[in-house]
Design a protein around this motif. Structure first.
Motif, PDB file in Angstrom:
ATOM      1  N   PHE A 272       0.832  -1.193   0.000  1.00  0.00           N
ATOM      2  CA  PHE A 272       0.000   0.000   0.000  1.00  0.00           C
ATOM      3  C   PHE A 272       0.874   1.254   0.000  1.00  0.00           C
ATOM      4  O   PHE A 272       0.614   2.197  -0.751  1.00  0.00           O
ATOM      5  CB  PHE A 272      -0.921  -0.006   1.222  1.00  0.00           C
ATOM      6  N   TYR A 273       1.919   1.239   0.847  1.00  0.00           N
ATOM      7  CA  TYR A 273       2.820   2.398   0.902  1.00  0.00           C
ATOM      8  C   TYR A 273       3.525   2.575  -0.436  1.00  0.00           C
ATOM      9  O   TYR A 273       3.658   3.703  -0.948  1.00  0.00           O
ATOM     10  CB  TYR A 273       3.851   2.208   2.015  1.00  0.00           C
ATOM     11  N   LEU A 274       4.002   1.493  -1.041  1.00  0.00           N
ATOM     12  CA  LEU A 274       4.712   1.587  -2.310  1.00  0.00           C
ATOM     13  C   LEU A 274       3.784   2.081  -3.422  1.00  0.00           C
ATOM     14  O   LEU A 274       4.209   2.849  -4.299  1.00  0.00           O
ATOM     15  CB  LEU A 274       5.310   0.228  -2.682  1.00  0.00           C
ATOM     16  N   PHE A 275       2.507   1.655  -3.371  1.00  0.00           N
ATOM     17  CA  PHE A 275       1.530   2.136  -4.356  1.00  0.00           C
ATOM     18  C   PHE A 275       1.303   3.639  -4.191  1.00  0.00           C
ATOM     19  O   PHE A 275       1.306   4.393  -5.167  1.00  0.00           O
ATOM     20  CB  PHE A 275       0.210   1.388  -4.195  1.00  0.00           C
ATOM     21  N   TYR A 276       1.105   4.057  -2.926  1.00  0.00           N
ATOM     22  CA  TYR A 276       0.925   5.496  -2.666  1.00  0.00           C
ATOM     23  C   TYR A 276       2.149   6.274  -3.132  1.00  0.00           C
ATOM     24  O   TYR A 276       2.036   7.344  -3.739  1.00  0.00           O
ATOM     25  CB  TYR A 276       0.684   5.735  -1.166  1.00  0.00           C
ATOM     26  N   HIS A 277       3.345   5.730  -2.870  1.00  0.00           N
ATOM     27  CA  HIS A 277       4.585   6.408  -3.210  1.00  0.00           C
ATOM     28  C   HIS A 277       4.689   6.601  -4.722  1.00  0.00           C
ATOM     29  O   HIS A 277       5.054   7.686  -5.209  1.00  0.00           O
ATOM     30  CB  HIS A 277       5.768   5.587  -2.697  1.00  0.00           C
ATOM     31  N   ARG A 278       4.352   5.541  -5.476  1.00  0.00           N
ATOM     32  CA  ARG A 278       4.423   5.630  -6.935  1.00  0.00           C
ATOM     33  C   ARG A 278       3.368   6.587  -7.471  1.00  0.00           C
ATOM     34  O   ARG A 278       3.632   7.377  -8.388  1.00  0.00           O
ATOM     35  CB  ARG A 278       4.257   4.232  -7.539  1.00  0.00           C
ATOM     36  N   LEU A 279       2.152   6.526  -6.926  1.00  0.00           N
ATOM     37  CA  LEU A 279       1.090   7.427  -7.352  1.00  0.00           C
ATOM     38  C   LEU A 279       1.480   8.876  -7.088  1.00  0.00           C
ATOM     39  O   LEU A 279       1.292   9.751  -7.942  1.00  0.00           O
ATOM     40  CB  LEU A 279      -0.209   7.085  -6.612  1.00  0.00           C
ATOM     41  N   PHE A 280       2.052   9.124  -5.911  1.00  0.00           N
ATOM     42  CA  PHE A 280       2.520  10.458  -5.552  1.00  0.00           C
ATOM     43  C   PHE A 280       3.598  10.920  -6.526  1.00  0.00           C
ATOM     44  O   PHE A 280       3.582  12.072  -6.997  1.00  0.00           O
ATOM     45  CB  PHE A 280       3.057  10.443  -4.118  1.00  0.00           C
ATOM     46  N   ASP A 281       4.525  10.016  -6.866  1.00  0.00           N
ATOM     47  CA  ASP A 281       5.598  10.345  -7.812  1.00  0.00           C
ATOM     48  C   ASP A 281       5.034  10.799  -9.155  1.00  0.00           C
ATOM     49  O   ASP A 281       5.444  11.830  -9.712  1.00  0.00           O
ATOM     50  CB  ASP A 281       6.491   9.112  -8.037  1.00  0.00           C
ATOM     51  N   VAL A 282       4.099  10.027  -9.689  1.00  0.00           N
ATOM     52  CA  VAL A 282       3.559  10.309 -11.018  1.00  0.00           C
ATOM     53  C   VAL A 282       2.751  11.610 -11.018  1.00  0.00           C
ATOM     54  O   VAL A 282       2.926  12.466 -11.898  1.00  0.00           O
ATOM     55  CB  VAL A 282       2.690   9.135 -11.508  1.00  0.00           C
ATOM     56  N   LEU A 283       1.882  11.775 -10.020  1.00  0.00           N
ATOM     57  CA  LEU A 283       1.037  12.972  -9.965  1.00  0.00           C
ATOM     58  C   LEU A 283       1.875  14.241  -9.832  1.00  0.00           C
ATOM     59  O   LEU A 283       1.642  15.233 -10.540  1.00  0.00           O
ATOM     60  CB  LEU A 283       0.052  12.866  -8.798  1.00  0.00           C
ATOM     61  N   VAL A 284       2.852  14.224  -8.909  1.00  0.00           N
ATOM     62  CA  VAL A 284       3.693  15.401  -8.705  1.00  0.00           C
ATOM     63  C   VAL A 284       4.541  15.681  -9.943  1.00  0.00           C
ATOM     64  O   VAL A 284       4.738  16.841 -10.328  1.00  0.00           O
ATOM     65  CB  VAL A 284       4.589  15.221  -7.460  1.00  0.00           C
ATOM     66  N   SER A 285       5.031  14.625 -10.594  1.00  0.00           N
ATOM     67  CA  SER A 285       5.874  14.810 -11.780  1.00  0.00           C
ATOM     68  C   SER A 285       5.082  15.418 -12.935  1.00  0.00           C
ATOM     69  O   SER A 285       5.571  16.326 -13.623  1.00  0.00           O
ATOM     70  CB  SER A 285       6.481  13.465 -12.205  1.00  0.00           C
ATOM     71  N   VAL A 286       3.877  14.916 -13.159  1.00  0.00           N
ATOM     72  CA  VAL A 286       3.032  15.472 -14.224  1.00  0.00           C
ATOM     73  C   VAL A 286       2.712  16.935 -13.930  1.00  0.00           C
ATOM     74  O   VAL A 286       2.808  17.802 -14.813  1.00  0.00           O
ATOM     75  CB  VAL A 286       1.734  14.651 -14.367  1.00  0.00           C
TER      76      VAL A 286
END
Length: 464
Positions: A272-286
């Motif tokens: 769950f943490y890794l999923f949140y981390h990746r989602l956060f990465d993509v959203l902030v990067s875009v």
């Protein structure tokens, strides 16, 4: 047997204390003024309870960004006043521009100035009281160090630099190979036989053992420590204290027993943490890429006038599990800056162009790395990726350096918000300590803390 003779506040207690009383003092003063003088804009009631929550959230967030909970700066009145003004200004500004959750603008605009003045003055009075009372020497935590084969002064410096209320008073020298009386500036050497008297005389709160049990601690001292421990006197191991006070892992002192001190964070395997981390990465990067298009015309003009050469450059860095990848950055140095070979980046680097210096200090040069994050080479938060030749060199001289590659490298990280550019072995060791602390304690809370500290770095223009 002696007991700790003075009251002191732990680091976490002081940070919680600052936050709680910031909120309590502000809400109390606003309530008092609204009751006595009918402050139309803001009043605390059951009907408008959301107003208070929103105000507190804004205040706590901006106070964190402007380092009002940094204990070193919270003990300095001049820095505190400056940070209070900045934090309150943005808190009130955002509060005014979110009328759906906050009161409508008053007909008398002077009330907005009164609202701002009350919060600022209240925080100033409370922080002045904190500096003169809570942060005063009477509440310092007074430490006795039991140490052997390393520099006691460096231990004292490291602890007191990280926490101004943490005071090393004296030490018990356990170096069995050195019978001479070692003397350190401002530190009292204490004999094993008079530890009880020293605890009373110097009002010691805690004993920190920074010595090997197998070699350094002799039987008389060992028995004395056991007796004190059984009587409830606080005795802790140095690496534990160092990690708690400095938020770093002291790899230079834990030798081959590393995994006794370094259990990896469960977040590293938490899906769950890794999923949140990746989602956060993509959203902030875009979002970062979209916002950077606004800056693009200014960057192009600045590069043309004061940078002269290619806008981008790529460089091989080491990523997760030691795999190399090409990092993207805006060029900040002169063309052919490393024609004579790879060199450490350092403060006031003469190879940096005038425009490149601005890009570095504002962290704008890192914007292209959003593409690396979307591609999965990097994350928003993690240890900064290093170049292969430096990784090879540092791995040969710094214990556990390769351990930082168990997670993805980051655009920002715990080391980046706490240190400057690494330009030496000592700098790299310090950065590694912070990186390993992040890997060990990785969590949503620590990620949020790094994001807020990164905003502080950008606002205070601390890039290099």
């Amino acid at each position: 047997m002696p007991k700790p003779t003075t009251i002191h506040f732990e680091i976490s207690e002081r940070k919680v204390l600052l936050r709680i009383f910031d909120v309590l003092f502000v809400l109390s003063s606003l309530f008092l003024v609204s009751e006595l003088f009918d402050l139309e804009y803001f009043n605390i009631s059951e009907e408008h309870w959301v107003w208070s929550i929103v105000l507190c959230v804004y205040l706590l967030v901006f106070s964190t960004i402007f380092e009002l909970y940094n204990l070193q700066k919270a003990s300095n009145l001049q820095k505190t006043v400056k940070n209070i003004f900045a934090a309150v200004s943005l808190t009130v500004l955002l509060y005014l521009f979110t009328p759906f959750y906050t009161p409508k603008l008053p007909s008398n605009r002077l009330q907005i100035l009164v609202f701002f003045g009350i919060i600022t003055f209240t925080l100033f009075i409370w922080r002045l009281a904190y500096i003169n009372l809570i942060s005063a020497p009477r509440f310092f935590k007074r430490i006795l160090v039991v140490g052997d084969s390393f520099d006691i002064e460096l231990i004292a410096e490291a602890l007191q630099k990280s926490d101004p209320n943490y005071q090393v008073i004296g030490y018990v020298n356990t170096d069995i190979n050195n019978d001479e009386q070692s003397e350190f500036k401002n530190l009292v050497q204490i004999d094993v036989n008079v530890i009880d008297d020293a605890i009373k005389q110097y009002h010691i709160n805690e004993i920190v053992v920074a010595s090997s049990y197998t070699e350094g601690v002799m039987l008389p001292l060992y028995n004395k420590l056991i007796t004190l421990l059984e009587d409830g006197f606080p005795i802790r191991e140095y690496t534990q204290v160092y990690e708690e006070v400095t938020h770093r892992i002291p790899v230079q002192h834990i030798d081959k027993d590393f995994y006794k001190f370094f259990p990896f964070s469960r977040s590293n395997q938490n899906k769950f943490y890794l999923f949140y981390h990746r989602l956060f990465d993509v959203l902030v990067s875009v979002l970062g890429i979209l916002l950077s298009t606004i800056l693009l015309p200014f960057i192009l003009i600045g590069n043309l006038v004061a940078n002269r050469g290619p806008l981008f450059y790529t460089q091989v860095r080491i990523g997760k599990n030691g795999k190399p990848f090409k990092i993207m950055k805006l060029r900040t140095m002169v063309v052919d800056a490393e024609v004579s070979g790879a060199q450490w980046a350092k403060k006031n680097d003469t190879r940096t162009t005038p425009f490149g210096k601005f890009l570095r200090r504002s962290r704008i040069d890192e914007i292209p790395q959003f593409y690396n994050i979307i591609l999965g080479h990097m994350s928003i938060i993690g240890p900064r990726p290093e170049r292969p030749m430096f990784v090879k060199e540092l791995s040969s001289i710094i214990p556990f350096y390769e351990t930082r590659h168990v997670v993805k490298p980051g655009l920002t990280g715990w080391a980046q918000v706490n240190t400057s550019y690494g330009s030496s072995y000592a700098d790299s060791l310090e950065k590694l300590q912070y990186d390993l602390y992040y890997i060990k304690h990785r969590s949503v809370y620590l990620d949020i803390s790094i994001v807020l500290k990164t905003l502080s770095t950008i606002i205070f223009y601390r890039g290099q």
